[in-house]
Design a protein around this motif. Sequence first.
Motif, PDB file in Angstrom:
ATOM      1  N   SER A   1       8.512  10.831  -4.201  1.00  0.00           N
ATOM      2  CA  SER A   1       7.324  10.568  -5.133  1.00  0.00           C
ATOM      3  C   SER A   1       7.954   9.804  -6.237  1.00  0.00           C
ATOM      4  O   SER A   1       8.826  10.501  -7.125  1.00  0.00           O
ATOM      5  CB  SER A   1       6.825  11.973  -5.435  1.00  0.00           C
TER       6      SER A   1
ATOM      7  N   LYS B   1       1.083  -1.008   0.103  1.00  0.00           N
ATOM      8  CA  LYS B   1       0.141   0.209  -0.088  1.00  0.00           C
ATOM      9  C   LYS B   1       0.907   1.261   0.011  1.00  0.00           C
ATOM     10  O   LYS B   1       0.496   2.095  -0.848  1.00  0.00           O
ATOM     11  CB  LYS B   1      -0.960   0.072   1.138  1.00  0.00           C
ATOM     12  N   ASN B   2       1.928   1.277   0.864  1.00  0.00           N
ATOM     13  CA  ASN B   2       2.880   2.341   0.811  1.00  0.00           C
ATOM     14  C   ASN B   2       3.420   2.593  -0.600  1.00  0.00           C
ATOM     15  O   ASN B   2       3.528   3.879  -1.040  1.00  0.00           O
ATOM     16  CB  ASN B   2       3.878   2.320   1.961  1.00  0.00           C
TER      17      ASN B   2
ATOM     18  N   THR C   1       9.859   2.747 -10.227  1.00  0.00           N
ATOM     19  CA  THR C   1       9.438   1.855  -8.762  1.00  0.00           C
ATOM     20  C   THR C   1      10.332   1.075  -8.170  1.00  0.00           C
ATOM     21  O   THR C   1      10.178   0.998  -6.812  1.00  0.00           O
ATOM     22  CB  THR C   1       8.090   1.134  -9.235  1.00  0.00           C
TER      23      THR C   1
ATOM     24  N   LEU D   1       2.428   1.584  -3.530  1.00  0.00           N
ATOM     25  CA  LEU D   1       1.616   2.224  -4.575  1.00  0.00           C
ATOM     26  C   LEU D   1       1.351   3.494  -4.363  1.00  0.00           C
ATOM     27  O   LEU D   1       1.098   4.334  -5.246  1.00  0.00           O
ATOM     28  CB  LEU D   1       0.245   1.412  -4.464  1.00  0.00           C
ATOM     29  N   SER D   2       1.132   3.938  -3.009  1.00  0.00           N
ATOM     30  CA  SER D   2       0.863   5.593  -2.619  1.00  0.00           C
ATOM     31  C   SER D   2       1.839   6.354  -3.232  1.00  0.00           C
ATOM     32  O   SER D   2       1.551   7.394  -3.752  1.00  0.00           O
ATOM     33  CB  SER D   2       0.738   5.696  -1.160  1.00  0.00           C
ATOM     34  N   ARG D   3       3.268   5.767  -3.035  1.00  0.00           N
ATOM     35  CA  ARG D   3       4.358   6.779  -3.606  1.00  0.00           C
ATOM     36  C   ARG D   3       4.165   6.690  -5.183  1.00  0.00           C
ATOM     37  O   ARG D   3       5.066   7.813  -5.537  1.00  0.00           O
ATOM     38  CB  ARG D   3       5.709   6.244  -2.805  1.00  0.00           C
TER      39      ARG D   3
ATOM     40  N   PHE E   1       1.743   7.099  -6.882  1.00  0.00           N
ATOM     41  CA  PHE E   1       0.889   8.003  -7.374  1.00  0.00           C
ATOM     42  C   PHE E   1       0.707   9.205  -6.395  1.00  0.00           C
ATOM     43  O   PHE E   1      -0.341   9.739  -6.053  1.00  0.00           O
ATOM     44  CB  PHE E   1      -0.706   7.247  -7.463  1.00  0.00           C
ATOM     45  N   GLN E   2       2.000   9.560  -5.780  1.00  0.00           N
ATOM     46  CA  GLN E   2       2.119  10.710  -4.813  1.00  0.00           C
ATOM     47  C   GLN E   2       2.306  11.989  -5.684  1.00  0.00           C
ATOM     48  O   GLN E   2       3.293  12.563  -5.901  1.00  0.00           O
ATOM     49  CB  GLN E   2       3.244  10.497  -3.852  1.00  0.00           C
ATOM     50  N   TRP E   3       0.867  12.808  -5.913  1.00  0.00           N
ATOM     51  CA  TRP E   3       0.806  13.881  -6.825  1.00  0.00           C
ATOM     52  C   TRP E   3       0.900  14.998  -6.279  1.00  0.00           C
ATOM     53  O   TRP E   3       1.079  15.876  -6.778  1.00  0.00           O
ATOM     54  CB  TRP E   3      -0.334  13.567  -7.648  1.00  0.00           C
ATOM     55  N   LYS E   4       0.623  15.021  -4.811  1.00  0.00           N
ATOM     56  CA  LYS E   4       0.618  16.184  -3.993  1.00  0.00           C
ATOM     57  C   LYS E   4       2.097  16.805  -3.747  1.00  0.00           C
ATOM     58  O   LYS E   4       2.470  16.833  -2.512  1.00  0.00           O
ATOM     59  CB  LYS E   4      -0.024  16.250  -2.774  1.00  0.00           C
TER      60      LYS E   4
END
Length: 267
Positions: A211, A64-65, A138, A67-69, A71-74
Amino acid sequence: MKSLTLYFFLAYLISWTIWLPLYLPKFGIHFLPVLPFHHAWGALGPLTASLIVTKLEEGNVGIKNLLSRMFQWKVNWFWYFIAIFSPFVLLVFATIINYFNNSKLSFDGLGVSSEFPEFGFVSFFLYSVIVYGFGEETGWRGYALPKLQKKWNALSSTVILTFLWALWHAPLFLYRPGFMAMDVFGIFGWFMSLFTGAILLTWIYNSSRGSILMAALFHGTIDIVFTSDSIEPNIMNITGFLLVVFAVFVLGLTGWKHLSKGERQVS
């Protein structure tokens, strides 16, 4: 470091196995079928290896971590500019410099590759970002770089990663025309361009708080700039030189310890 060793072993094993039908003919073996976009499938080896090792290490929480990185767009808009536009800015400057040498100024063919004649600029961009951006970054930056930075500073980690990243490309010297045409000096130049790109990718990754998206965008854009049909050898050389200048400037600005104004990413 055992998990990092396992990661590189799997990244090599997966990619090199997928590429078998492409380089075995060099040894007279032709029975394996070649699929459409076969080379691209092998480029997903680092991504696959990172998912496998992360699952073994940290289970679903780690996945989960990761995958979150991806798509870390913020992140600050500045990093979008660097990731997407800075390679094109360097190309424009290189083309202008080349213009004063031979009075030729043209961007025809930018974003078009003879390898994929069916691709327009947008499809070529998406292909490069998804396959070579996410497929490689990745693993290289998202998984391996933070592990290395736990033990070494950012520059040392980048040097180690560059050697291991370069080794991953070894089968390409058996079947990719551009790689097969390189002599010793060409290979050295290619390695140095890889190292230059690695410095900038470490800077982008650490500065954007890990990111993978930013690293993937930059990787994909760099590939477009250096593989588009519009890139004449002289323009490519000038662009490569400007990339080196860019990397040296970043290194001087941020320092070798973190290659970022903040802390280097270690998780």
